[in-house]
Design a protein around this motif. Structure first.
Motif, PDB file in Angstrom:
ATOM      1  N   TRP A  81       1.060   6.889  -6.340  1.00  0.00           N
ATOM      2  CA  TRP A  81      -0.137   7.712  -6.555  1.00  0.00           C
ATOM      3  C   TRP A  81       0.220   9.205  -6.580  1.00  0.00           C
ATOM      4  O   TRP A  81      -0.297   9.966  -7.396  1.00  0.00           O
ATOM      5  N   VAL A  82       1.130   9.624  -5.711  1.00  0.00           N
ATOM      6  CA  VAL A  82       1.533  11.035  -5.719  1.00  0.00           C
ATOM      7  C   VAL A  82       2.651  11.295  -6.739  1.00  0.00           C
ATOM      8  O   VAL A  82       3.185  12.401  -6.805  1.00  0.00           O
ATOM      9  N   GLY A  83       2.992  10.275  -7.527  1.00  0.00           N
ATOM     10  CA  GLY A  83       3.959  10.481  -8.607  1.00  0.00           C
ATOM     11  C   GLY A  83       5.403  10.544  -8.143  1.00  0.00           C
ATOM     12  O   GLY A  83       6.241  11.125  -8.825  1.00  0.00           O
ATOM     13  N   LEU A  84       5.706   9.920  -7.008  1.00  0.00           N
ATOM     14  CA  LEU A  84       7.079   9.985  -6.492  1.00  0.00           C
ATOM     15  C   LEU A  84       7.768   8.618  -6.510  1.00  0.00           C
ATOM     16  O   LEU A  84       8.763   8.414  -5.806  1.00  0.00           O
ATOM     17  N   GLY A  85       7.246   7.718  -7.326  1.00  0.00           N
ATOM     18  CA  GLY A  85       7.823   6.375  -7.404  1.00  0.00           C
ATOM     19  C   GLY A  85       9.325   6.400  -7.623  1.00  0.00           C
ATOM     20  O   GLY A  85      10.077   5.664  -6.986  1.00  0.00           O
ATOM     21  N   LYS A  86       9.764   7.282  -8.513  1.00  0.00           N
ATOM     22  CA  LYS A  86      11.205   7.331  -8.836  1.00  0.00           C
ATOM     23  C   LYS A  86      12.004   8.083  -7.775  1.00  0.00           C
ATOM     24  O   LYS A  86      13.233   8.046  -7.770  1.00  0.00           O
ATOM     25  N   ARG A  87      11.315   8.783  -6.902  1.00  0.00           N
ATOM     26  CA  ARG A  87      11.996   9.588  -5.878  1.00  0.00           C
ATOM     27  C   ARG A  87      11.879   8.957  -4.488  1.00  0.00           C
ATOM     28  O   ARG A  87      12.279   9.571  -3.495  1.00  0.00           O
ATOM     29  N   ALA A  88      11.349   7.745  -4.444  1.00  0.00           N
ATOM     30  CA  ALA A  88      11.023   7.111  -3.157  1.00  0.00           C
ATOM     31  C   ALA A  88      12.211   7.044  -2.196  1.00  0.00           C
ATOM     32  O   ALA A  88      12.048   7.192  -0.989  1.00  0.00           O
TER      33      ALA A  88
ATOM     34  N   ARG B 131       3.715  17.043  -2.736  1.00  0.00           N
ATOM     35  CA  ARG B 131       3.067  15.746  -2.956  1.00  0.00           C
ATOM     36  C   ARG B 131       3.523  14.728  -1.907  1.00  0.00           C
ATOM     37  O   ARG B 131       2.734  13.892  -1.460  1.00  0.00           O
ATOM     38  N   ALA B 132       4.783  14.839  -1.484  1.00  0.00           N
ATOM     39  CA  ALA B 132       5.253  13.962  -0.395  1.00  0.00           C
ATOM     40  C   ALA B 132       4.492  14.293   0.891  1.00  0.00           C
ATOM     41  O   ALA B 132       4.098  13.397   1.651  1.00  0.00           O
ATOM     42  N   ALA B 133       4.260  15.584   1.111  1.00  0.00           N
ATOM     43  CA  ALA B 133       3.531  15.999   2.324  1.00  0.00           C
ATOM     44  C   ALA B 133       2.094  15.483   2.282  1.00  0.00           C
ATOM     45  O   ALA B 133       1.533  15.087   3.309  1.00  0.00           O
ATOM     46  N   LEU B 134       1.509  15.464   1.082  1.00  0.00           N
ATOM     47  CA  LEU B 134       0.150  14.932   0.955  1.00  0.00           C
ATOM     48  C   LEU B 134       0.143  13.422   1.231  1.00  0.00           C
ATOM     49  O   LEU B 134      -0.735  12.919   1.944  1.00  0.00           O
ATOM     50  N   ALA B 135       1.123  12.722   0.690  1.00  0.00           N
ATOM     51  CA  ALA B 135       1.208  11.276   0.945  1.00  0.00           C
ATOM     52  C   ALA B 135       1.334  11.011   2.450  1.00  0.00           C
ATOM     53  O   ALA B 135       0.655  10.138   3.002  1.00  0.00           O
ATOM     54  N   ARG B 136       2.185  11.799   3.107  1.00  0.00           N
ATOM     55  CA  ARG B 136       2.364  11.630   4.557  1.00  0.00           C
ATOM     56  C   ARG B 136       1.056  11.925   5.303  1.00  0.00           C
ATOM     57  O   ARG B 136       0.719  11.261   6.284  1.00  0.00           O
ATOM     58  N   ALA B 137       0.315  12.915   4.808  1.00  0.00           N
ATOM     59  CA  ALA B 137      -0.937  13.286   5.488  1.00  0.00           C
ATOM     60  C   ALA B 137      -2.001  12.197   5.368  1.00  0.00           C
ATOM     61  O   ALA B 137      -2.870  12.098   6.220  1.00  0.00           O
ATOM     62  N   VAL B 138      -1.946  11.415   4.291  1.00  0.00           N
ATOM     63  CA  VAL B 138      -3.024  10.430   4.093  1.00  0.00           C
ATOM     64  C   VAL B 138      -2.588   8.987   4.361  1.00  0.00           C
ATOM     65  O   VAL B 138      -3.381   8.072   4.183  1.00  0.00           O
ATOM     66  N   VAL B 139      -1.345   8.798   4.831  1.00  0.00           N
ATOM     67  CA  VAL B 139      -0.856   7.425   4.998  1.00  0.00           C
ATOM     68  C   VAL B 139      -1.667   6.645   6.038  1.00  0.00           C
ATOM     69  O   VAL B 139      -1.803   5.420   5.951  1.00  0.00           O
ATOM     70  N   THR B 140      -2.261   7.345   7.007  1.00  0.00           N
ATOM     71  CA  THR B 140      -3.070   6.643   8.011  1.00  0.00           C
ATOM     72  C   THR B 140      -4.543   6.535   7.580  1.00  0.00           C
ATOM     73  O   THR B 140      -5.393   6.176   8.389  1.00  0.00           O
ATOM     74  N   SER B 141      -4.830   6.848   6.289  1.00  0.00           N
ATOM     75  CA  SER B 141      -6.218   6.826   5.770  1.00  0.00           C
ATOM     76  C   SER B 141      -7.171   7.660   6.609  1.00  0.00           C
ATOM     77  O   SER B 141      -8.198   7.161   7.083  1.00  0.00           O
ATOM     78  N   PRO B 142      -6.868   8.943   6.805  1.00  0.00           N
ATOM     79  CA  PRO B 142      -7.762   9.791   7.602  1.00  0.00           C
ATOM     80  C   PRO B 142      -9.065  10.061   6.860  1.00  0.00           C
ATOM     81  O   PRO B 142      -9.108   9.964   5.635  1.00  0.00           O
TER      82      PRO B 142
ATOM     83  N   ASP C 275       0.834  -1.208   0.000  1.00  0.00           N
ATOM     84  CA  ASP C 275       0.000   0.000   0.000  1.00  0.00           C
ATOM     85  C   ASP C 275       0.866   1.253   0.000  1.00  0.00           C
ATOM     86  O   ASP C 275       0.495   2.281  -0.568  1.00  0.00           O
ATOM     87  N   LEU C 276       2.023   1.135   0.655  1.00  0.00           N
ATOM     88  CA  LEU C 276       2.936   2.274   0.712  1.00  0.00           C
ATOM     89  C   LEU C 276       3.507   2.557  -0.678  1.00  0.00           C
ATOM     90  O   LEU C 276       3.564   3.712  -1.119  1.00  0.00           O
ATOM     91  N   VAL C 277       3.877   1.489  -1.374  1.00  0.00           N
ATOM     92  CA  VAL C 277       4.382   1.644  -2.744  1.00  0.00           C
ATOM     93  C   VAL C 277       3.296   2.293  -3.605  1.00  0.00           C
ATOM     94  O   VAL C 277       3.559   3.232  -4.359  1.00  0.00           O
ATOM     95  N   SER C 278       2.058   1.829  -3.446  1.00  0.00           N
ATOM     96  CA  SER C 278       0.944   2.397  -4.226  1.00  0.00           C
ATOM     97  C   SER C 278       0.754   3.869  -3.906  1.00  0.00           C
ATOM     98  O   SER C 278       0.511   4.681  -4.807  1.00  0.00           O
TER      99      SER C 278
END
Ligand SMILES: Nc1ncnc2c1ncn2[C@@H]1O[C@H](COP(=O)(O)OP(=O)(O)O)[C@@H](O)[C@H]1O
Ligand SMILES: [Mg+2]
Length: 225
Positions: A123-130, A144-155, A116-119
């Protein structure tokens, strides 16, 4: 989801916000506008319990933030993802590690599927920057990284404070489309911005309402935008 009733807030001087009442319904999409210094960030902090109203009541998921102890606030934050105005990262950790940080303090962390983390990163387009350091990211990538961090817990709720503040139009559009996608999947979204073009772009894609802070009050902006 979030309900404010006759809320006022003061940092100690005069009131910055007065008599603010609002209900953010589940699944809604709101923008919050107003000039710099009007109190947008303060308003958001009231919504996630970082600040407690000096008058009136703020209820989040039905519970008054004034009555919440630290544990309660921590629990509530599991369900509110925040993209902060100055998104800060730990530069000695990779992008992926930074995105996972909220899971370390979450009960959702133990059951989290690495796939799910890879997905999420893709999803935020940072696959190559992971595996990059956040210090190497562009402004748009950081947001976009900040958005991914904000939604990682599925709020259930996502609050984004000027998420397109320092990024170009194309990147802003990209970030907006992610927020719209989250809303279409049922999340409640509140975005503080003074970018009226962004709001116009959103309105053609999603049913969004516009709130404006002016003269210490929160008003629902008309349809002219
Ligand atoms: N911690 C604080 N202590 C005192 N004043 C503050 C604090 N944080 C913000 N302010 C003041 O409150 C006002 C609103 O700030 P803010 O909510 O950040 O507005 P906005 O996000 O709309 O630019 C500003 O005048 C700011 O200087
Ligand atoms: Mg602000």
């Amino acid at each position: 989801m979030i309900e404010l009733e006759n809320v006022a807030y003061s940092y100690g001087g005069g009131e910055l916000l007065s008599n603010v009442s609002l209900k953010l319904a589940a699944g809604s999409f709101h923008f919050l506008t107003g000039p710099s210094g009007a109190g947008k960030t303060t308003f958001m902090k009231l919504c996630y319990g970082e600040l407690v109203a000096t008058a009136g009541n703020v209820r989040v998921f039905g519970k008054d933030t004034r009555e919440m102890d630290r544990d309660h606030v921590a629990d509530m934050r599991q369900n509110i993802g925040v993209v902060h105005q100055d998104c800060q990262f730990l530069d000695h950790l990779s992008v992926t590690e930074n995105v996972t940080l909220p899971l370390l303090v979450s009960e959702k962390g133990s059951t989290y599927n690495p796939q799910d983390l890879v997905s999420l990163i893709n999803w935020v387009g940072l696959g190559k920057r992971a595996n990059a350091s956040p210090a190497e990211l562009s402004g748009g990538e950081r947001q976009r990284a900040a958005l991914a961090r904000a939604v990682v817990t599925s709020p259930e709720i996502v609050l984004a404070d000027e998420p397109t503040g320092n990024i170009d139009w194309e990147m802003s559009q990209r970030l907006l489309s992610l927020l719209i996608e989250l809303n279409k999947s049922g999340k409640t979204i509140l975005v503080a911005t003074h970018d009226l073009n962004l709001i116009r772009a959103a309105k053609s894609q999603v049913q969004a309402r516009v709130l404006r802070i002016a003269n210490r009050r929160l008003q629902l902006a008309g349809a002219e935008l």
